[in-house]
Scaffold this motif. Structure first.
Motif, PDB file in Angstrom:
ATOM      1  N   HIS A  32      82.464  90.137 -24.466  1.00 49.44           N
ATOM      2  CA  HIS A  32      81.474  89.951 -25.537  1.00 49.44           C
ATOM      3  C   HIS A  32      82.046  89.192 -26.728  1.00 49.44           C
ATOM      4  O   HIS A  32      81.313  88.490 -27.435  1.00 49.44           O
ATOM      5  CB  HIS A  32      80.931  91.308 -25.994  1.00 49.44           C
ATOM      6  N   ARG A  33      83.358  89.280 -26.948  1.00 44.01           N
ATOM      7  CA  ARG A  33      83.937  88.603 -28.108  1.00 44.01           C
ATOM      8  C   ARG A  33      83.841  87.090 -27.987  1.00 44.01           C
ATOM      9  O   ARG A  33      83.668  86.392 -28.990  1.00 44.01           O
ATOM     10  CB  ARG A  33      85.392  89.016 -28.308  1.00 44.01           C
ATOM     11  N   LEU A  34      83.971  86.553 -26.781  1.00 44.65           N
ATOM     12  CA  LEU A  34      83.838  85.109 -26.617  1.00 44.65           C
ATOM     13  C   LEU A  34      82.436  84.660 -27.019  1.00 44.65           C
ATOM     14  O   LEU A  34      82.271  83.675 -27.749  1.00 44.65           O
ATOM     15  CB  LEU A  34      84.131  84.709 -25.168  1.00 44.65           C
ATOM     16  N   HIS A  35      81.425  85.396 -26.574  1.00 52.93           N
ATOM     17  CA  HIS A  35      80.045  85.046 -26.923  1.00 52.93           C
ATOM     18  C   HIS A  35      79.796  85.231 -28.420  1.00 52.93           C
ATOM     19  O   HIS A  35      79.086  84.432 -29.046  1.00 52.93           O
ATOM     20  CB  HIS A  35      79.072  85.904 -26.113  1.00 52.93           C
ATOM     21  N   ALA A  36      80.383  86.259 -29.006  1.00 54.72           N
ATOM     22  CA  ALA A  36      80.185  86.511 -30.434  1.00 54.72           C
ATOM     23  C   ALA A  36      80.831  85.423 -31.290  1.00 54.72           C
ATOM     24  O   ALA A  36      80.234  84.940 -32.260  1.00 54.72           O
ATOM     25  CB  ALA A  36      80.747  87.879 -30.806  1.00 54.72           C
ATOM     26  N   VAL A  37      82.061  85.035 -30.941  1.00 52.92           N
ATOM     27  CA  VAL A  37      82.743  83.985 -31.712  1.00 52.92           C
ATOM     28  C   VAL A  37      82.008  82.666 -31.557  1.00 52.92           C
ATOM     29  O   VAL A  37      81.802  81.933 -32.537  1.00 52.92           O
ATOM     30  CB  VAL A  37      84.211  83.860 -31.260  1.00 52.92           C
ATOM     31  N   ARG A  38      81.590  82.335 -30.338  1.00 53.54           N
ATOM     32  CA  ARG A  38      80.845  81.103 -30.133  1.00 53.54           C
ATOM     33  C   ARG A  38      79.553  81.107 -30.946  1.00 53.54           C
ATOM     34  O   ARG A  38      79.186  80.107 -31.584  1.00 53.54           O
ATOM     35  CB  ARG A  38      80.539  80.893 -28.654  1.00 53.54           C
ATOM     36  N   ALA A  39      78.847  82.248 -30.936  1.00 53.70           N
ATOM     37  CA  ALA A  39      77.607  82.344 -31.705  1.00 53.70           C
ATOM     38  C   ALA A  39      77.864  82.147 -33.186  1.00 53.70           C
ATOM     39  O   ALA A  39      77.090  81.453 -33.882  1.00 53.70           O
ATOM     40  CB  ALA A  39      76.949  83.701 -31.455  1.00 53.70           C
ATOM     41  N   HIS A  40      78.938  82.725 -33.706  1.00 48.84           N
ATOM     42  CA  HIS A  40      79.269  82.562 -35.120  1.00 48.84           C
ATOM     43  C   HIS A  40      79.534  81.094 -35.471  1.00 48.84           C
ATOM     44  O   HIS A  40      79.055  80.581 -36.500  1.00 48.84           O
ATOM     45  CB  HIS A  40      80.502  83.404 -35.454  1.00 48.84           C
ATOM     46  N   LEU A  41      80.281  80.414 -34.605  1.00 50.65           N
ATOM     47  CA  LEU A  41      80.580  79.009 -34.871  1.00 50.65           C
ATOM     48  C   LEU A  41      79.321  78.136 -34.731  1.00 50.65           C
ATOM     49  O   LEU A  41      79.136  77.185 -35.501  1.00 50.65           O
ATOM     50  CB  LEU A  41      81.680  78.523 -33.930  1.00 50.65           C
ATOM     51  N   LEU A  42      78.460  78.476 -33.780  1.00 52.41           N
ATOM     52  CA  LEU A  42      77.191  77.745 -33.649  1.00 52.41           C
ATOM     53  C   LEU A  42      76.319  77.952 -34.879  1.00 52.41           C
ATOM     54  O   LEU A  42      75.674  77.007 -35.368  1.00 52.41           O
ATOM     55  CB  LEU A  42      76.456  78.207 -32.390  1.00 52.41           C
ATOM     56  N   GLU A  43      76.294  79.177 -35.398  1.00 56.89           N
ATOM     57  CA  GLU A  43      75.519  79.445 -36.613  1.00 56.89           C
ATOM     58  C   GLU A  43      76.072  78.634 -37.782  1.00 56.89           C
ATOM     59  O   GLU A  43      75.318  78.037 -38.563  1.00 56.89           O
ATOM     60  CB  GLU A  43      75.567  80.936 -36.939  1.00 56.89           C
ATOM     61  N   THR A  44      77.403  78.600 -37.903  1.00 56.23           N
ATOM     62  CA  THR A  44      78.038  77.831 -38.971  1.00 56.23           C
ATOM     63  C   THR A  44      77.723  76.343 -38.837  1.00 56.23           C
ATOM     64  O   THR A  44      77.551  75.634 -39.837  1.00 56.23           O
ATOM     65  CB  THR A  44      79.563  78.045 -38.949  1.00 56.23           C
ATOM     66  N   ALA A  45      77.615  75.886 -37.588  1.00 51.05           N
ATOM     67  CA  ALA A  45      77.312  74.472 -37.333  1.00 51.05           C
ATOM     68  C   ALA A  45      75.835  74.147 -37.518  1.00 51.05           C
ATOM     69  O   ALA A  45      75.452  72.973 -37.475  1.00 51.05           O
ATOM     70  CB  ALA A  45      77.759  74.097 -35.925  1.00 51.05           C
ATOM     71  N   GLY A  46      75.002  75.174 -37.700  1.00 51.43           N
ATOM     72  CA  GLY A  46      73.581  74.945 -37.931  1.00 51.43           C
ATOM     73  C   GLY A  46      72.702  75.039 -36.703  1.00 51.43           C
ATOM     74  O   GLY A  46      71.493  74.825 -36.796  1.00 51.43           O
ATOM     75  N   ASP A  47      73.256  75.373 -35.544  1.00 48.85           N
ATOM     76  CA  ASP A  47      72.463  75.506 -34.321  1.00 48.85           C
ATOM     77  C   ASP A  47      71.999  76.960 -34.199  1.00 48.85           C
ATOM     78  O   ASP A  47      72.574  77.766 -33.479  1.00 48.85           O
ATOM     79  CB  ASP A  47      73.304  75.109 -33.105  1.00 48.85           C
ATOM     80  N   ARG A  48      70.926  77.265 -34.918  1.00 55.40           N
ATOM     81  CA  ARG A  48      70.480  78.661 -35.005  1.00 55.40           C
ATOM     82  C   ARG A  48      69.959  79.189 -33.672  1.00 55.40           C
ATOM     83  O   ARG A  48      70.183  80.354 -33.324  1.00 55.40           O
ATOM     84  CB  ARG A  48      69.391  78.786 -36.079  1.00 55.40           C
ATOM     85  N   GLU A  49      69.279  78.375 -32.931  1.00 58.74           N
ATOM     86  CA  GLU A  49      68.699  78.844 -31.674  1.00 58.74           C
ATOM     87  C   GLU A  49      69.795  79.245 -30.688  1.00 58.74           C
ATOM     88  O   GLU A  49      69.738  80.317 -30.079  1.00 58.74           O
ATOM     89  CB  GLU A  49      67.809  77.772 -31.068  1.00 58.74           C
ATOM     90  N   ALA A  50      70.791  78.371 -30.537  1.00 54.97           N
ATOM     91  CA  ALA A  50      71.890  78.693 -29.627  1.00 54.97           C
ATOM     92  C   ALA A  50      72.708  79.871 -30.146  1.00 54.97           C
ATOM     93  O   ALA A  50      73.176  80.718 -29.373  1.00 54.97           O
ATOM     94  CB  ALA A  50      72.783  77.474 -29.436  1.00 54.97           C
ATOM     95  N   ALA A  51      72.871  79.954 -31.462  1.00 49.75           N
ATOM     96  CA  ALA A  51      73.613  81.067 -32.049  1.00 49.75           C
ATOM     97  C   ALA A  51      72.894  82.385 -31.789  1.00 49.75           C
ATOM     98  O   ALA A  51      73.529  83.394 -31.446  1.00 49.75           O
ATOM     99  CB  ALA A  51      73.788  80.847 -33.552  1.00 49.75           C
ATOM    100  N   ARG A  52      71.561  82.383 -31.945  1.00 48.64           N
ATOM    101  CA  ARG A  52      70.795  83.603 -31.710  1.00 48.64           C
ATOM    102  C   ARG A  52      70.952  84.072 -30.262  1.00 48.64           C
ATOM    103  O   ARG A  52      71.169  85.259 -29.988  1.00 48.64           O
ATOM    104  CB  ARG A  52      69.319  83.361 -32.019  1.00 48.64           C
ATOM    105  N   ALA A  53      70.886  83.135 -29.334  1.00 46.01           N
ATOM    106  CA  ALA A  53      71.058  83.488 -27.926  1.00 46.01           C
ATOM    107  C   ALA A  53      72.462  84.036 -27.674  1.00 46.01           C
ATOM    108  O   ALA A  53      72.651  84.978 -26.895  1.00 46.01           O
ATOM    109  CB  ALA A  53      70.792  82.265 -27.045  1.00 46.01           C
ATOM    110  N   GLY A  54      73.444  83.462 -28.351  1.00 48.52           N
ATOM    111  CA  GLY A  54      74.823  83.920 -28.184  1.00 48.52           C
ATOM    112  C   GLY A  54      75.038  85.328 -28.716  1.00 48.52           C
ATOM    113  O   GLY A  54      75.695  86.147 -28.080  1.00 48.52           O
ATOM    114  N   TYR A  55      74.449  85.614 -29.871  1.00 51.48           N
ATOM    115  CA  TYR A  55      74.572  86.960 -30.428  1.00 51.48           C
ATOM    116  C   TYR A  55      73.918  87.982 -29.501  1.00 51.48           C
ATOM    117  O   TYR A  55      74.448  89.081 -29.290  1.00 51.48           O
ATOM    118  CB  TYR A  55      73.927  87.030 -31.807  1.00 51.48           C
TER     119      TYR A  55
END
Length: 417
Positions: free
Chosen positions: A366-389
């Protein structure tokens, strides 16, 4: 009647020394461990009324030795028992010591006991359980509670570990010099696992299990007392102390998770943080560099920042790069990606994470998905970040982490409306 806190601490300190003395003298790890537990129980019942003996260690050895002798006498014929004891015991040790007689070298037995509990022939789960039982002095019920398993399950795990020691004939001796460094590495890893489970529980309703983290720190202090010249022992202790200093600020109302960047650092344990910084600063000046020292140095950089914005991320990034070269590990790469993103932007961190997608050790974590989601959110890709979280929340077995990740996903969903 219950023991005062100081006496209870004394019993936990003495337990591995007494067990080590008995195993060195008699062998029979499993029988010796049972005898020591009975001696500790006798002390718990007698000392509050009679007072602590002048030599509590000698008292415990005497009582445990008598219990063990009775047990051996009931299991073996006298001749076989005497032959076995004679082959294991030096001539000057046939008699149990008097209650007021001390013995030098008891702490050496404690270290040997740690090596035995962390022997490579045992599974990691057995190493952890046996270390907490035999060296930590925790009861089977306490260990089971800490790991959220039935007491019967933990009792079976500990029993199997003892049987494994008996069936494989593992000797109660320090490892030979060529093996010592590797065996010590296993001991430190077991203490590290115990601490990590206490700091961030892998499952259950609570984020932290302070009793486990505290026990790991206590054992690490004990090992450092036995091996004061080992840099990695000192590094592990510094890492534990620095990390545990953040514990008061890691949870909010109802036990909710507060990430590092959002923590109120005034709530950190300043005394513990100062101890950890001083310890790692000292050890880096004289010891050969090791992975625990590097992790402690990273924790010290965080501790020295009065707020998240003041964190020296370039220094942390340099330390992670060095750590990844010294001890490659997917979890190190995850943290490296976060540091890289803080210095060079989220896309750089996401690019580094791609190297982990095919690594089966972490691909489903789960940590890989959580870190990726955090970086996607920081990059502005909210949709992909939401799916990752949401994917990370689905994979974690920790309820506080699950709630935190679901909350992050829900906030992003609201922001898109």
């Amino acid at each position: 009647m219950t023991l005062a806190g100081g006496t209870e601490d004394l019993l936990r300190e003495l337990a591995p020394q007494v067990l080590g003395a008995l195993v060195r003298r008699h062998g029979h790890f499993d029988a010796c461990e049972d005898a020591v537990q009975e001696a500790l129980l006798a002390a718990t019942l007698q000392w509050p009324g009679e007072g602590v003996p002048d030599n509590p260690r000698g008292w415990l050895i005497t009582v445990a030795s008598r219990r063990l002798t009775d047990e051996l006498r009931s299991e073996y014929a006298r001749a076989r028992r005497e032959t076995l004891v004679a082959t294991r015991t030096p001539a000057d040790e046939f008699r149990s010591p008097a209650a007021d007689a001390g013995r030098a070298g008891g702490q050496d037995d404690t270290l040997t006991l740690l090596f035995l509990c962390c022997h490579p022939a045992l599974s990691p789960a057995s190493q952890v359980a046996l270390t907490l039982r035999a060296v930590g002095g925790l009861t089977t019920a306490q260990i089971a509670h800490a790991f959220l398993v039935p007491e019967a399950t933990m009792a079976q795990r500990i029993s199997r570990a003892k049987q494994r020691i008996r069936s494989t004939g593992i000797p109660f001796t320090p490892p030979p010099e060529p093996e010592r460094a590797e065996r010590l590495r296993v001991v430190l890893h077991v203490l590290y696992l115990i601490f990590n489970e206490g700091y961030t529980a892998t499952s259950g309703p609570d984020l932290q299990r302070p009793e486990l983290a505290g026990e790991a720190i206590r054992l690490a202090r004990m090992v450092r007392g036995l091996l004061p010249g080992d840099g990695e022992v000192a590094g592990l202790l510094a890492l534990m102390v620095l990390t545990d200093a953040r514990r008061p600020a890691r949870t909010g109302p109802g036990g909710s998770l507060i990430p590092l960047a959002e923590q109120d650092r005034s709530r950190w344990n300043g005394e513990a943080a100062a101890e950890g910084v001083a310890l790692i600063t000292d050890v880096l000046a004289w010891a050969p560099l090791g992975p625990y020292q590097l992790q402690a140095a990273i924790a010290a950089v965080h501790a020295e920042a009065t707020c998240a914005e003041e964190t020296d991320w370039p220094q942390i990034l340099a330390l992670y790069r060095l750590l990844e070269r010294l001890a490659p590990n997917p979890m190190v790469t995850l943290n490296h990606a976060v540091a890289l993103a803080m210095v060079k932007g989220p896309q750089a961190g996401l690019d580094l994470l791609r190297n982990l997608e095919a690594d089966e050790r972490v691909a489903g974590h789960h940590r890989l998905h959580a870190v990726r989601a955090h970086l996607l959110e920081t990059a502005g890709d909210r949709e992909a970040a939401r799916a990752g979280y949401r994917e990370a929340a689905r994979r974690t077995t920790s309820l506080p982490e699950q709630r935190y990740l679901e909350t992050r996903a829900a906030r992003l969903a609201q922001a898109e409306r």
